[in-house]
Design a protein around this motif. Structure first.
Motif, PDB file in Angstrom:
ATOM      1  N   SER A  82      -6.806  -2.120 -11.170  1.00 22.49           N
ATOM      2  CA  SER A  82      -7.398  -2.773 -12.345  1.00 22.49           C
ATOM      3  C   SER A  82      -7.756  -4.227 -12.070  1.00 22.49           C
ATOM      4  N   ARG A  83      -7.111  -4.848 -11.065  1.00 27.86           N
ATOM      5  CA  ARG A  83      -7.452  -6.228 -10.743  1.00 27.86           C
ATOM      6  C   ARG A  83      -8.869  -6.349 -10.205  1.00 27.86           C
TER       7      ARG A  83
ATOM      8  N   VAL B 114     -14.756 -11.092 -14.445  1.00 28.97           N
ATOM      9  CA  VAL B 114     -14.789 -12.555 -14.326  1.00 28.97           C
ATOM     10  C   VAL B 114     -16.080 -13.016 -13.663  1.00 28.97           C
ATOM     11  N   LEU B 115     -16.524 -12.282 -12.638  1.00 29.02           N
ATOM     12  CA  LEU B 115     -17.769 -12.618 -11.953  1.00 29.02           C
ATOM     13  C   LEU B 115     -19.004 -12.203 -12.739  1.00 29.02           C
ATOM     14  N   GLU B 116     -18.778 -11.546 -13.875  1.00 29.09           N
ATOM     15  CA  GLU B 116     -19.869 -11.120 -14.759  1.00 29.09           C
ATOM     16  C   GLU B 116     -20.864 -10.214 -14.031  1.00 29.09           C
TER      17      GLU B 116
ATOM     18  N   LYS C 247     -20.308  -1.835  -6.005  1.00 29.42           N
ATOM     19  CA  LYS C 247     -19.384  -2.644  -5.221  1.00 29.42           C
ATOM     20  C   LYS C 247     -17.912  -2.350  -5.495  1.00 29.42           C
ATOM     21  N   VAL C 248     -17.618  -1.733  -6.625  1.00 30.47           N
ATOM     22  CA  VAL C 248     -16.218  -1.470  -6.971  1.00 30.47           C
ATOM     23  C   VAL C 248     -15.951   0.029  -7.087  1.00 30.47           C
TER      24      VAL C 248
END
Length: 311
Positions: free
Chosen positions: A205-206, A213-215, A224-225
């Motif tokens: 989840s981090r 946070v990086l929007e 990317k995730v």
């Protein structure tokens, strides 16, 4: 002051060696004292030898084509057992008879035709099953609403074997190619879904919080995730799905089929031709082994950033 000196004398033994000094009587640097207390060269060499000889806990380096060793051993045992007469050729034909039968089937064109039909069925079922499994996994893994709507029915379907639904599918779709491909696709879809969904929901989840946070936008977040995090589970599901497609194919090709490897084996059963049955089993096993090796190769290239025991 006298009391302090007395306490120092009690802490330092009388026979303690004096600190090293320079020729002019001054104290040597602390490094010199450490060098004097260092281990002798023989002890250092012995320690390095023990470290070099320590037992490796990993599986060791891979050998090219090492996975062929197991099948080759099985064939060797089969050949020896047939040669010494432990196997009754009426029950299980020897490797020589199987090879000669395969050559005859190839000369007749029967083997090639049946193999092409089986490959087409397995390929279409695998393609549809993988696509459906990935789509459902992404829907359930990235949305609470999708999870509530999708995961429950698929978990129920996972408890029901695809072959148990065969009578119902025959009633709905008939006994043609559509039914056969649907049975294969259902088995593949559930396996791919379970593994991909588990991989998606196991993403840290981090990483998601960092993306927020990086929007990051939706597509950069997926690329990317989500994609790197879900690929390991997807490839596990894909490998199991490939195996499931061949297992389903064996069954559906014995249901009112007029072609395919399973049909050829079913016909050989009627005439007690064990050599033809073995040829069909070898064909299934060869294609299954080759397709699994292909998925492994793609997995190694796609996940080359990982350092695992597999190498």
């Amino acid at each position: 002051m006298t009391d302090a000196l007395t306490r120092v004398r009690t802490l330092v033994p009388a026979d303690a060696p004096a600190p090293p000094r320079e020729p002019d009587g001054t104290k040597a640097p602390a490094a010199a004292g450490r060098k004097a207390a260092a281990a002798p060269p023989d002890a250092v060499a012995a320690h390095r030898t023990r470290v070099h000889r320590r037992r490796r806990l990993g599986p060791g380096r891979g050998v090219p084509f090492g996975r062929l060793l197991g099948p080759a051993l099985v064939i060797a045992v089969w050949w020896v057992a047939s040669a010494v007469g432990y196997l009754d050729p009426r029950i299980l034909s020897g490797p020589g008879a199987v090879v000669s039968t395969a050559v005859e089937l190839i000369d007749d064109g029967r083997l090639q035709g049946n193999v092409l039909v089986s490959l087409q069925r397995a390929g279409l079922g695998l393609l549809l099953g993988v696509g459906a499994g990935v789509l459902l996994a992404v829907t359930a893994g990235l949305s609470r609403t999708g999870e509530y709507l999708v995961d429950g029915p698929l978990q129920i379907k996972r408890a029901i074997p695809s072959l148990a639904m065969l009578p119902l599918l025959i009633l709905w779709l008939g006994i043609g190619e559509q039914m056969k491909i649907t049975v294969i696709a259902l088995g593949v879809a559930v396996i791919v879904y379970v593994n991909t969904y588990a991989s998606l929901t196991s993403i840290d989840s981090r990483h998601v919080e960092l993306a927020e946070v990086l929007e990051l936008g939706r597509w950069p977040f997926l690329r990317k995730v989500v994609l790197p995090g879900s690929l390991p589970g997807f490839f596990v599901g894909l490998r199991l799905g490939v195996t499931s497609s061949w297992l389903g194919l064996i069954v559906v090709e014995q249901v009112n089929a007029t072609s395919g490897i399973g049909y050829m084996m079913f016909q050989a059963q009627q005439y007690a031709q064990s050599d033809v049955i073995i040829v069909g089993l070898v064909a299934y096993g060869t294609f299954g082994f080759a397709s699994d090796a292909l998925v492994r190769a793609v997995e190694r290239r796609a996940l080359s950033w990982r350092r695992t025991l597999a190498g």
